[in-house]
Design an enzyme around this catalytic site. Sequence first.
Site, short mmCIF file in Angstrom:
data_model
loop_
_atom_site.label_atom_id
_atom_site.label_comp_id
_atom_site.label_asym_id
_atom_site.label_seq_id
_atom_site.Cartn_x
_atom_site.Cartn_y
_atom_site.Cartn_z
N ARG A 1 -32.27 3.78 52.33
CA ARG A 1 -33.47 4.47 52.84
C ARG A 1 -34.49 3.52 53.47
O ARG A 1 -35.68 3.83 53.53
CB ARG A 1 -34.14 5.30 51.76
CG ARG A 1 -33.29 6.48 51.34
CD ARG A 1 -34.09 7.61 50.77
NE ARG A 1 -33.17 8.51 50.09
CZ ARG A 1 -32.81 8.38 48.81
NH1 ARG A 1 -33.30 7.42 48.09
NH2 ARG A 1 -31.97 9.23 48.29
N LYS B 1 -38.57 3.13 68.46
CA LYS B 1 -37.43 4.02 68.69
C LYS B 1 -36.15 3.27 68.36
O LYS B 1 -35.85 2.23 68.91
CB LYS B 1 -37.38 4.45 70.15
CG LYS B 1 -38.35 5.55 70.50
CD LYS B 1 -38.04 6.06 71.90
CE LYS B 1 -38.97 7.18 72.31
NZ LYS B 1 -38.67 7.65 73.69
N GLU C 1 -38.09 -1.40 84.03
CA GLU C 1 -39.12 -0.88 83.13
C GLU C 1 -40.49 -1.46 83.49
O GLU C 1 -41.52 -0.80 83.34
CB GLU C 1 -38.78 -1.19 81.67
CG GLU C 1 -37.47 -0.58 81.18
CD GLU C 1 -37.50 0.95 81.05
OE1 GLU C 1 -38.59 1.53 80.92
OE2 GLU C 1 -36.40 1.55 81.10
N LYS D 1 -47.31 -0.18 77.27
CA LYS D 1 -46.54 0.69 76.40
C LYS D 1 -47.25 0.91 75.06
O LYS D 1 -47.32 2.02 74.54
CB LYS D 1 -45.14 0.10 76.16
CG LYS D 1 -44.28 1.04 75.36
CD LYS D 1 -42.80 0.80 75.48
CE LYS D 1 -42.06 1.84 74.64
NZ LYS D 1 -40.63 1.61 74.59
N GLU E 1 -44.38 11.13 70.53
CA GLU E 1 -43.96 11.68 71.81
C GLU E 1 -44.23 13.17 71.93
O GLU E 1 -43.34 13.94 72.31
CB GLU E 1 -42.48 11.37 72.02
CG GLU E 1 -42.11 11.31 73.47
CD GLU E 1 -40.73 10.73 73.72
OE1 GLU E 1 -40.36 9.75 73.06
OE2 GLU E 1 -40.05 11.25 74.60
N ARG F 1 -47.00 10.10 75.74
CA ARG F 1 -45.91 9.13 75.64
C ARG F 1 -44.73 9.49 76.53
O ARG F 1 -43.94 8.64 76.93
CB ARG F 1 -45.44 9.00 74.18
CG ARG F 1 -44.32 7.99 74.01
CD ARG F 1 -44.11 7.57 72.58
NE ARG F 1 -43.00 6.62 72.46
CZ ARG F 1 -42.66 6.01 71.35
NH1 ARG F 1 -43.33 6.24 70.26
NH2 ARG F 1 -41.65 5.15 71.32
N ASN G 1 -41.03 8.24 79.96
CA ASN G 1 -39.71 8.76 80.36
C ASN G 1 -39.57 8.87 81.88
O ASN G 1 -38.53 9.30 82.37
CB ASN G 1 -39.47 10.12 79.72
CG ASN G 1 -39.33 10.01 78.21
OD1 ASN G 1 -38.81 9.02 77.71
ND2 ASN G 1 -39.84 11.00 77.50
N HIS H 1 -36.34 8.51 83.71
CA HIS H 1 -35.30 8.52 82.69
C HIS H 1 -34.55 9.84 82.58
O HIS H 1 -33.45 9.87 82.02
CB HIS H 1 -35.89 8.13 81.33
CG HIS H 1 -36.14 6.65 81.20
ND1 HIS H 1 -37.06 6.00 81.99
CD2 HIS H 1 -35.58 5.71 80.40
CE1 HIS H 1 -37.05 4.72 81.66
NE2 HIS H 1 -36.18 4.51 80.70
N HIS I 1 -31.05 8.71 82.71
CA HIS I 1 -30.16 8.84 81.55
C HIS I 1 -28.91 9.65 81.87
O HIS I 1 -27.83 9.35 81.39
CB HIS I 1 -30.90 9.52 80.39
CG HIS I 1 -31.55 8.55 79.46
ND1 HIS I 1 -32.53 8.91 78.58
CD2 HIS I 1 -31.36 7.22 79.28
CE1 HIS I 1 -32.92 7.85 77.89
NE2 HIS I 1 -32.22 6.82 78.30
N HIS J 1 -28.81 -0.17 82.17
CA HIS J 1 -29.84 0.84 82.00
C HIS J 1 -30.84 0.84 83.16
O HIS J 1 -31.15 1.87 83.74
CB HIS J 1 -30.57 0.59 80.68
CG HIS J 1 -31.69 1.53 80.40
ND1 HIS J 1 -31.50 2.86 80.15
CD2 HIS J 1 -33.05 1.34 80.35
CE1 HIS J 1 -32.68 3.45 79.94
NE2 HIS J 1 -33.63 2.55 80.05
#
Lengths: 349, 349
Positions: B107, B129, B171, B209, B219, B223, B227, B230, B234, B249
């Site tokens: 955990r 993330k 980015e 950021k 998000e 935020r 994206n 993206h 993506h 990427h």
Amino acid sequence: MNAYPIVIENTALEWLSSFLSERKFSKILLISDQHTRKHCYPILESFLPPHEIYEIAPGEIYKNLDTCQLLWEALTHRKMDRQSVVINLGGGVIGDMGGFVAATYKRGISFIQVPTTLLSMVDASVGGKLGIDFKGFKNHIGIFCEPEAVVIYPPFLDTLPEEELASGFAEVIKHHLIADRERWGTLKQVKDIRNQNLAKIIRHSVDVKQKIVEIDPFEKGIRKALNFGHTVGHAIEGHALEQGEPMLHGEAVAIGMIAESWISMQRGLLAEAELGEIKELIGRLYPGRQIMEVDFEVLYARAQNDKKNIGGEVICSLLEGIGKPLVNVAISKEEFMGALTFANIVYGF
Amino acid sequence: MNAYPIVIENTALEWLSSFLSERKFSKILLISDQHTRKHCYPILESFLPPHEIYEIAPGEIYKNLDTCQLLWEALTHRKMDRQSVVINLGGGVIGDMGGFVAATYKRGISFIQVPTTLLSMVDASVGGKLGIDFKGFKNHIGIFCEPEAVVIYPPFLDTLPEEELASGFAEVIKHHLIADRERWGTLKQVKDIRNQNLAKIIRHSVDVKQKIVEIDPFEKGIRKALNFGHTVGHAIEGHALEQGEPMLHGEAVAIGMIAESWISMQRGLLAEAELGEIKELIGRLYPGRQIMEVDFEVLYARAQNDKKNIGGEVICSLLEGIGKPLVNVAISKEEFMGALTFANIVYGF
């Protein structure tokens, strides 16, 4: 923390129904197993808006990554999004694993716990512990994450076999031992679990756990009191699972509580009479199981790898008298072995 | 949130060394891949107290559950406990996956990110993330969880191939487009990435950021500006991966930024001259890749299953002029298709 509602009443399903209409989730997936599908879902069904069901095989042995993959696929396949919700209808396996799957799918979507066993009602419903077993280690992979709501409908317990009821009751006993000396006087006299006022008992257990978890959400200190009986208990349970002779969680914890109470008594923390009361109640309610001496070393090694430990020492929570926990106690190998021997003696093995 | 240190300097490894001595972790496991083991570990090694290394195969295709299992086993086998720490030495794959493994092991245990690529320095180091790919979907399984520290040592970039540097720079471009109109005037003239003051550029990107993530850690709103590029990016990247022709990427995001800028222009949000500047810079720095018309439908279906979406609509972030993002915009299938066509045209395909 714990800002989510925990509803415990005979009208809990009506509450769930309103909650779901208010929240307008984009999709609802209900996770069940064969048992809860058969015994609980028919009662719940009419309270739910349109939804889909995914059924998993029942049992702790399926609380693993393979089943998680099936569940993640089920969510993906149904194009569940971050406005969707997962409803976990079942015991600890479904709650822990379904919660873990929801909390890690797309970095976390909503989930609602609808526990159907006494164990999951009094234990898994509070505290946000989610996870699965891994390589024979209990809850080895998991996170802390809270549900949207916990919906406890006590009549589900009418569908539960006797031994499952007793298994959950072990946590009830634990909550008294670590936090309620006063009520212990009544509890220790219990002979028939089903005849108790279970709604009241669940509320008490949830309150005890909630108070502790609020003070210490990430288990840095006092929350470890909830691990009473679990250092030895988890070792026994994990080993039994690996040996192909799985035990119910509460049965293992019951033995663990006897063992850890004995260590407490040996250290002069717990009176001999108190230990006597504990072993009498547990001896009466649980069948026990002989722990083979050849397994003592294996169990100790397993306890060393318990999540609660620090640097190879076995750490557990003891009792300084009934109602008063003592956390972060390093116990010796001799104490561990002695406690197992004592647990065998209690049951006449 | 973001209470953890992000150290960006040529003395960052000295800082890490002191941090590790102060914190006295019970065990240290460093995760690397063949590249970082060869190029970065020899530089880092002397700054670390006794530790073990686990090397994984390099590349996005290994950012999956199978590798996670190997890593969880490696932690279990070494009896790592909650006082142990994982150091992730590598790019986004190692940071995202090593972080996910640490954050879900027992955990959650501590982890430190030591990003070695420009992409991971400017992107993955902020925001917590973590995750892995699943069934061809990028970062489909994961959580939000913050590291103990992020240690950015800019000289690691000297070991990085040109195309990897460009990938990370996408980015950087994005951070300017969504948040810094003023500096865009300088950035748009860049011809040679390696000749830039990269430490300064990294600091700028991290600051942009961090500011956004602090306002909106989970998000829910602004935020989502991060994206930008993206949604389309993506889809392209995931599809390329599935086809066995993986793209970096940043290369996919570069195409995505052209596509989403075009949609912004079509909607009258972005001036044609601004779109021109964007496509000129990106066209100069990135090779591009032809998107086959037969794949348009597949890409759209993929975008529909993006984490960012709500109920089957494709949601993306657009630009209302350079430096000004507009989040939560539902785009039509026609816009999506038109944008792909435009991206092809920019590259003369």
